[in-house]
Design a protein around this motif. Structure first.
Motif, PDB file in Angstrom:
ATOM      1  N   CYS A  29       0.832  -1.212   0.000  1.00 20.52           N
ATOM      2  CA  CYS A  29       0.000   0.000   0.000  1.00 20.52           C
ATOM      3  C   CYS A  29       0.866   1.261   0.000  1.00 20.52           C
ATOM      4  N   SER A  30       1.988   1.234   0.723  1.00 18.50           N
ATOM      5  CA  SER A  30       2.887   2.397   0.746  1.00 18.50           C
ATOM      6  C   SER A  30       3.456   2.659  -0.641  1.00 18.50           C
ATOM      7  N   ILE A  33       0.793   4.226  -2.867  1.00 17.21           N
ATOM      8  CA  ILE A  33       0.572   5.652  -2.621  1.00 17.21           C
ATOM      9  C   ILE A  33       1.761   6.472  -3.110  1.00 17.21           C
ATOM     10  N   GLN A  34       2.990   5.951  -2.939  1.00 20.45           N
ATOM     11  CA  GLN A  34       4.172   6.654  -3.433  1.00 20.45           C
ATOM     12  C   GLN A  34       4.072   6.912  -4.935  1.00 20.45           C
ATOM     13  N   LYS A  36       1.282   6.926  -6.701  1.00 16.17           N
ATOM     14  CA  LYS A  36       0.152   7.815  -6.954  1.00 16.17           C
ATOM     15  C   LYS A  36       0.572   9.275  -6.801  1.00 16.17           C
ATOM     16  N   LYS A  41      -1.789  12.472  -8.777  1.00 11.76           N
ATOM     17  CA  LYS A  41      -2.014  13.125  -7.492  1.00 11.76           C
ATOM     18  C   LYS A  41      -3.494  13.368  -7.220  1.00 11.76           C
ATOM     19  N   VAL A  45      -8.337   7.920  -2.688  1.00 11.59           N
ATOM     20  CA  VAL A  45      -8.043   6.631  -2.065  1.00 11.59           C
ATOM     21  C   VAL A  45      -8.691   6.569  -0.683  1.00 11.59           C
ATOM     22  N   VAL A  78      -4.802  11.561  -2.228  1.00  8.66           N
ATOM     23  CA  VAL A  78      -3.646  10.989  -1.539  1.00  8.66           C
ATOM     24  C   VAL A  78      -2.662  12.089  -1.178  1.00  8.66           C
ATOM     25  N   ASP A  82      -0.604  10.002   4.360  1.00 13.99           N
ATOM     26  CA  ASP A  82      -1.213   8.675   4.294  1.00 13.99           C
ATOM     27  C   ASP A  82      -0.201   7.566   4.509  1.00 13.99           C
ATOM     28  N   LEU A  83       1.067   7.843   4.191  1.00 13.24           N
ATOM     29  CA  LEU A  83       2.088   6.816   4.368  1.00 13.24           C
ATOM     30  C   LEU A  83       2.295   6.487   5.835  1.00 13.24           C
ATOM     31  N   THR A 209      -0.255   0.002  -9.853  1.00 12.93           N
ATOM     32  CA  THR A 209      -0.372   1.378  -9.379  1.00 12.93           C
ATOM     33  C   THR A 209      -1.308   2.200 -10.246  1.00 12.93           C
TER      34      THR A 209
END
Length: 690
Positions: A29-30, A33-34, A36, A41, A45, A78, A82-83, A209
């Motif tokens: 998941c990390s 998001i990275q 994204k 952007k 999510v 995101v 969120d990370l 992704t």
């Protein structure tokens, strides 16, 4: 809302059966998001956990019955914060994936208007090993079908990632089979994709992704003949994922300016060499192309008119045995030919052709021009791809084949002398065991490191480092993650468990140090060494360590571009070793010939004979190594023809004593001379009529 936006919700099982893989799920998941933050952007999510001790969702408050489902993050854009939320907690209750799907679907329905044009997707991550609750009405299958129909009506898709590294035991098999049956209802009734993975490495690559919408590169007729055509669409099947484009950044803008773009613009000016102050305007500039020693100017209009204009078409040239198309001929990306969607006749025709080719073990050769007016034609091979799913029609894979100009023929020394060098029985057995040890097929029959689920470790490491740099500009490059090391490096666990096999393999092919000390090449020194030098050089030409540094300095650079007068042999050998372009071999041979001619034609009373002999020996060895025997043989014959009746005839008489003869078939397979004919030189030449 923008057409390209996507709203997605992660439904993550954190129940007891998932505790062992929660850290890896958090990494997935990390990474998601990275990427994204780089590519999309504006995407939205949300994160929902199920199997938790606590409950937090709107449905539980409104109607009840959805316990142990916790909305960790509501749907939103995101960001880096969120990370920090992805240290997934360990739940204490068995996870019910049906409840989680309903909660996620409810969040999407309440958040967005059905008329809004955006993609809505649920990402379910679970092992599906825990039983789901009994419904108030009907069966579990009925409940799954109802949910699937509702997802279809709302335009919501489901990506289900089932992670099962190992099964708990036989007592859970009934529950697992039941859950698989329920999940299959979604793939049959709704827009759903179910993926099974059994390793943390596959887990990293299973969630994509970003979704790249398929775009056709060709829509039209596959012309089998002038009267028979099949409507087909052509898509890219594979395309290399490249690094994000790095842009130039300027820090000259004031730090107080919030709207500074920090953009760097580059302008080019063209000036005349004779008058550097005069700028040449665009209308006075023209492109030129090298043609031999000159440059030919060609205007843009002339270049456009000279291009070959081809009509858009895909035509069948013929069929050949599949074995005739070697794998190393495949170029570029792979395309897929599918019948035109909804065209029953095209589907049947493609299926019939594909099955006939499969039965006869044939491949088709096509000539393709993808677009009208395209300046190049493509020739490729079409191979059948028979579908095992009823709803998916048969298709073809297409690979581009090279033209003669695209093929690179690398010349290597002949191995005919080593045909008898075969491994003995023990060596072969050791090699067999070593290959079996590194078999990528897992215990359940699935292959590890499947391309569909194996992420690029270089890209993954880059995105991770980019995320750290965004938070702290002074961040160091992190170590490669353990899951990514299994892709980039040999599996340490497998090697350690099978150390006896690797040791046995190593002993069977033991490398021994040569008992003979390597003599110093005579090409390393130029001129006669002094008495002091002779004392420092050991027996058999061994050079002490104190002299090794100066010797290395004396050696020529690997980027030699011409043969000089000082060390012509070394320059020749350095040019022959260059592999940055195919031109260096031919250039080295041509330059060495010219240098030998120069030495002999400017020789006074034979003072340069010895150097010419050394150059000739080096040229012969180089031509054998690069499989160019004709270059040397023709050169030697030309020398004899030119100088046999001149003052240089005494040089020709020296060659037999130095074992300089023509190159035979035994030394180079491309030679047309037998060993006897080669050794008979120059007698054969002298006796032949002029």
């Amino acid at each position: 809302m923008a057409r390209n936006k996507e709203a997605m919700i992660f439904l993550i099982d954190v129940g007891p059966s998932m505790h062992s893989v929660l850290p890896e799920v958090g990494k997935v998941c990390s990474m998601f998001i990275q990427k994204k933050l780089i590519f999309a952007k504006s995407d939205l999510v949300g994160i929902v956990l199920f199997g938790t001790k606590d409950t937090n969702n709107e449905l539980e408050k409104e109607v009840g019955g959805y316990e142990h489902v916790f909305v960790l993050r509501d749907i939103g854009v995101v960001d880096e914060a969120d990370l920090e939320t992805l240290n997934l907690p360990r739940g204490t209750f068995p996870g019910d994936f049906l409840d989680a799907i309903v909660v996620g679907m409810d969040m999407l329905i309440k958040k967005f208007n059905p008329k809004e044009k955006l993609k809505k997707c649920l990402h379910l991550i679970t092992n599906a090993q825990c039983a789901t609750k009994e419904p108030y009405e009907g069966t579990k299958v009925d409940q799954a079908v109802t949910i699937a129909h509702q997802m279809n009506a709302q335009g919501i898709s489901l990506n289900c990632l089932i992670f099962r590294e190992r099964l708990w035991g036989v007592e859970n098999q009934q529950v697992i089979d039941e859950n698989d049956k329920l999940l299959n209802q979604f793939s049959q009734q709704a827009v759903a994709n179910i993926v099974h993975v059994d390793s943390t490495t596959s887990l990293l690559g299973a969630i994509k992704t970003r979704r790249i919408n398929p775009v056709t590169i060709f829509r039209g007729d596959l012309e089998l003949s002038s009267t028979m055509k099949i409507k087909v669409w052509v898509y890219k099947k594979t395309a290399e994922e490249k690094f994000p484009t790095l842009k130039k950044y300027s820090d000259e803008a004031p730090t107080s300016d919030k709207y500074a773009t920090h953009e760097v613009k580059v302008d080019f000016e063209y000036k005349i060499m004779e008058d550097p102050d005069k700028i040449v305007p665009p209308e006075q500039r023209i492109k030129g192309y090298r043609y031999g020693p000159q440059v030919v100017p060609i205007s843009a209009s002339e270049w456009e008119a000279a291009k070959v204009k081809l009509k858009k078409s895909v035509k069948l040239l013929g069929f050949t045995k599949a074995s005739n198309i070697s794998r190393h001929y495949y170029m570029k990306d792979v395309n897929i030919f599918i019948p035109e969607p909804g065209n029953t006749k095209a589907i049947i025709a493609v299926s019939a052709l594909a099955r006939a080719m499969q039965e006869k073990n044939r491949s088709a050769i096509l000539r393709c021009v993808w677009r009208e007016g395209q300046g190049k034609v493509i020739v490729g091979v079409l191979t059948p791809n028979l579908s095992s799913v009823d709803k998916i029609p048969d298709s073809f894979y297409f690979n581009v084949l090279p033209f003669a100009e695209d093929v690179r023929e690398f010349q290597f020394p002949s191995l005919s002398k080593f045909s008898s060098c075969q491994p003995d029985e023990k060596q072969q057995e050791a090699a067999d065991d070593f290959v079996k040890m590194l078999d990528l097929t897992s215990s359940n029959g699935k292959e590890l490191l499947q391309p569909e689920y194996t992420p690029n470790p270089v890209l993954a490491q880059f995105y991770r480092f980019l995320d750290l740099k965004s938070k702290d500009p002074g961040s160091d490059i992190p170590e490669l993650d353990n899951s990514l090391k299994k892709i980039a490096e040999p599996d340490f666990d497998i090697l350690s468990r099978n150390k006896s096999i690797t040791n046995h393999f190593e002993k069977q092919f033991e490398l021994k140090e040569n008992s003979k000390k390597r003599k110093l090449s005579r090409h390393a020194w130029r001129g006669k060494p002094s008495v002091s030098d002779e004392k420092e050089v050991g027996k058999e030409g061994e050079v002490p360590e104190t002299q090794s540094a100066s010797l290395v300095k004396a050696l020529p650079s690997t980027n030699v571009e011409k043969i000089g007068d000082l060390n012509p042999v070394q320059d020749f050998e350095a040019m022959m070793k260059r592999r940055d372009s195919s031109k260096w071999t031919s250039k080295a041979i041509k330059d060495m010939k010219s240098h030998i001619f120069y030495l002999l034609e400017n020789s006074f009373e034979g003072h340069s004979y010895q150097k010419a002999i050394e150059c000739l020996i080096a040229l012969r060895e180089g031509c054998i190594l690069e499989q160019e025997p004709r270059e040397f043989n023709d050169f030697l014959l030309d020398m004899c023809k030119k100088w046999s009746k001149t003052d240089l005839a005494d040089f020709l008489s020296l060659m037999p004593s130095k074992n300089i003869t023509l190159i035979s078939k035994i030394e180079a397979a491309d030679s047309d001379l037998t060993e006897a004919a080669a050794k008979n030189f120059p007698v054969t030449f002298n006796e032949s009529p002029e």
